[in-house]
Design an enzyme around this catalytic site. Structure first.
Site, PDB file in Angstrom:
ATOM      1  N   LYS A 210       2.355  53.439  33.026  1.00 32.11           N
ATOM      2  CA  LYS A 210       2.673  54.724  32.392  1.00 32.11           C
ATOM      3  C   LYS A 210       2.869  55.754  33.501  1.00 32.11           C
ATOM      4  O   LYS A 210       2.136  55.742  34.501  1.00 32.11           O
ATOM      5  CB  LYS A 210       1.506  55.124  31.474  1.00 32.11           C
ATOM      6  CG  LYS A 210       1.738  56.389  30.665  1.00 32.11           C
ATOM      7  CD  LYS A 210       0.553  56.661  29.724  1.00 32.11           C
ATOM      8  CE  LYS A 210       0.775  57.886  28.862  1.00 32.11           C
ATOM      9  NZ  LYS A 210      -0.351  58.150  27.930  1.00 32.11           N
TER      10      LYS A 210
ATOM     11  N   SER B  48       0.960  58.870  23.048  1.00 36.98           N
ATOM     12  CA  SER B  48       1.900  59.251  24.077  1.00 36.98           C
ATOM     13  C   SER B  48       2.376  58.080  24.945  1.00 36.98           C
ATOM     14  O   SER B  48       3.395  58.204  25.627  1.00 36.98           O
ATOM     15  CB  SER B  48       1.265  60.302  24.983  1.00 36.98           C
ATOM     16  OG  SER B  48       0.152  59.767  25.672  1.00 36.98           O
TER      17      SER B  48
ATOM     18  N   SER C 285      -3.560  57.546  22.256  1.00 40.02           N
ATOM     19  CA  SER C 285      -2.277  57.241  22.904  1.00 40.02           C
ATOM     20  C   SER C 285      -2.074  55.817  23.393  1.00 40.02           C
ATOM     21  O   SER C 285      -0.950  55.460  23.748  1.00 40.02           O
ATOM     22  CB  SER C 285      -2.054  58.189  24.075  1.00 40.02           C
ATOM     23  OG  SER C 285      -1.586  59.408  23.584  1.00 40.02           O
TER      24      SER C 285
HETATM   25  N1  GLN Z   1      -1.584  62.418  19.979  1.00 42.68           N
HETATM   26  C1  GLN Z   1      -2.728  63.031  20.564  1.00 42.68           C
HETATM   27  C2  GLN Z   1      -2.313  64.329  21.223  1.00 42.68           C
HETATM   28  O1  GLN Z   1      -1.220  64.708  21.050  1.00 42.68           O
HETATM   29  C3  GLN Z   1      -3.358  62.097  21.560  1.00 42.68           C
HETATM   30  C4  GLN Z   1      -2.594  61.964  22.801  1.00 42.68           C
HETATM   31  C5  GLN Z   1      -3.252  61.093  23.790  1.00 42.68           C
HETATM   32  O2  GLN Z   1      -4.109  60.265  23.452  1.00 42.68           O
HETATM   33  N2  GLN Z   1      -2.896  61.294  25.040  1.00 42.68           N
HETATM   34  O3  GLN Z   1      -3.060  64.963  21.881  1.00 42.68           O
END
Ligand code: GLN
Length: 484
Positions: free
Chosen positions: A76, A151, A175
């Site tokens: 990532k 994400s 994410s």
């Molecule tokens: N979807 C969640 C957010 O927008 C979690 C994102 C994540 O785990 N990085 O914060």
């Protein structure tokens, strides 16, 4: 070649059936063919990958290769990779070449694995659909009109389309698990402190954890063996031995007690997703597991608590992107203030700005006690719910996400609808406990994940439970037609 497990790839490499250069080239060719459509990679490090593969082949020749030597993977784009752009999918870091490696990258390099490139993501890991990336959205290989989740959507899309056998992800509120659910993968968020955060660009430091995203629990266990462990450069890293996560994969789940929180099966959960998850739980029953209904009464506090804690911490973490030391720098600034405000105004996207504003407000004098302190108290209540539950059950099961993959544009203009995507995953980040998502079936041709939550440092049990289910089912082996 691209439908083999890590163990099969390792055997093929060790026996000389294939060289790491051939295997790496095979994946690079697939990336070349499919990435324009999927947008899963921001950067493909082909020349470097082939160099690493050559080095791996030398290790095979001299019989010095380890279990993962020569196997390709993707990172990532939140992990610092020395000499390679590390963008966090933001215009802010579009030109940032990391001067050092994250510990996770260092450990994986040391295992002899080959880095294919850096995967797309929501900007600074804020999002659940990969639509906030500066480099454009990632497509879900199961239906390219739909989001891959976020994400870590680039890693998820890349593995689902078999452009990489395995990848790293990070999980602050879901994410790793939610994109794994939406793309038919196995993704593990470890216990907070199990995997080093050093060199992983911080979003919300008290919630962020890195973990593996893979096609199976067995593959995830292989990568966990390499990623985990104490790191003195991360002050929240836990100094505790790393077990061999593959050693417990074959333990029986007979007698395991599974808690089903009633709050995870109520309003907001798609009925077909519920039926799929319930069928998966029945499979565990048929393997000898016991089911117990439980309650996690403070579940409804999770989203509001997270959306105070995470923005507060991100507003502080992202203050370093000021156009001076880090990040995009505005042209011809009038004065210092103009440099700061325009650099940040130009460099950050809308969702990141929204979070910085919420966080700065919640932390400001006079509001700190009302918001951040209160959120920390709620966090304790959420954590206590889990500890109460684990007095009675070994693991907790439920859906990973309330719906299968949704269409582009469906939620992007409605932040609250988007935030609800993580309703079942955020709790475990707030509590710091581990959780895995595994493929559990399909709804209208779209994958659905089963979430399994464990107590602190129970990653081995989660991987074991995932692996045992994957011995009974073949959901995890299904590949989208166009990418077979
Ligand atoms: N979807 C969640 C957010 O927008 C979690 C994102 C994540 O785990 N990085 O914060």
């Amino acid at each position: 070649m691209h439908n083999k497990s890590l163990s099969e790839l390792s055997t093929a490499l060790h026996s000389g059936d294939i060289s790491s250069v051939e295997l790496t080239q095979h994946y690079l060719d697939r990336i070349n063919k499919h990435n324009a459509e999927l947008n899963a990679f921001i950067t493909v490090t082909d020349a470097r990958a082939l160099e690493q593969a050559k080095a791996a082949d030398k290790l095979f020749a001299s019989k010095k290769a380890g279990a993962l030597t020569g196997i390709p993977l993707a990172h990532k784009d939140i992990f610092c990779t020395q000499g390679i752009r590390t963008s966090c999918a933001s215009k802010m870091l579009d030109k940032f070449i990391a001067p050092y490696n994250a510990t996770v990258v260092e450990k994986i390099d040391a295992s002899g694995m080959v880095t294919l490139g850096k995967t797309n993501m929501d900007e600074f890991a804020m999002g659940s659909s990969n639509e906030t990336s500066f480099y454009g959205p990632v497509k879900n290989p199961w239906d390219t009109d739909r989001v891959p989740g976020g994400s870590s959507g680039g890693s998820a899309s890349a593995i689902a389309a078999r452009l990489a056998p395995i990848a790293t992800g990070t999980d602050t509120g879901g994410s790793i698990r939610q994109p794994s659910s939406l793309c038919n993968l196995t993704g593990l968020k470890p216990t907070y402190g199990r995997v080093s955060r050093y060199g992983m660009i911080a979003f919300a430091s008290s919630l962020d954890q890195a973990g593996p995203m893979a096609t199976s629990a067995e593959d995830a266990a292989w990568l966990m063996n390499v990623m985990s462990g104490f790191d003195k450069r991360d002050s929240t890293s836990v100094d505790r031995d790393v077990p061999d996560y593959t050693a417990s994969l074959n333990d029986s789940v007979e007698g395991m007690t599974i808690g089903l929180p009633k709050e995870y099966f109520g309003e907001g959960l798609d009925s077909k997703v519920a039926a799929t998850v319930e069928a998966a739980i029945k499979t565990y029953e048929s393997m000898g597991a016991k089911i117990k209904e439980i309650s996690l009464p403070n579940t409804s506090l999770a989203i509001p608590t997270y959306y105070v804690v995470a923005p507060a911490e991100c507003s502080s973490n992202l203050s370093r992107m000021d156009g001076v030391r880090f990040g995009h720098r505005a042209e011809d600034p009038k004065d210092l203030m103009d440099l700061y405000t325009r650099s940040r105004g130009e460099g950050f996207g809308d969702e990141v700005k929204r979070r910085i504003m919420i966080g700065a407000y919640a932390l400001s004098a006079g509001y700190y006690d009302a918001y951040y302190l209160k959120a920390q108290q709620c966090r304790r209540l959420i954590s206590n719910d889990f500890q109460e539950a684990f007095k009675e059950v070994d693991v907790i099961m439920g859906p990973t996400a309330p719906t299968p993959a949704f269409r582009f544009g469906e939620k992007v203009n409605d932040p609250v609808a988007m935030y609800l995507e993580d309703i079942y995953t955020i709790n475990t980040n707030l509590a710091g406990i581990p959780s895995i998502s595994i493929p559990a079936g399909f709804v209208d041709g779209l994958p659905v994940g089963l979430q399994i939550i464990g107590n602190y440092f129970d990653e081995g049990r989660l991987l074991n439970a995932g692996h045992q289910y994957q011995q009974q089912t073949d959901w995890h082996q299904r590949v989208p037609e166009a990418f077979k």
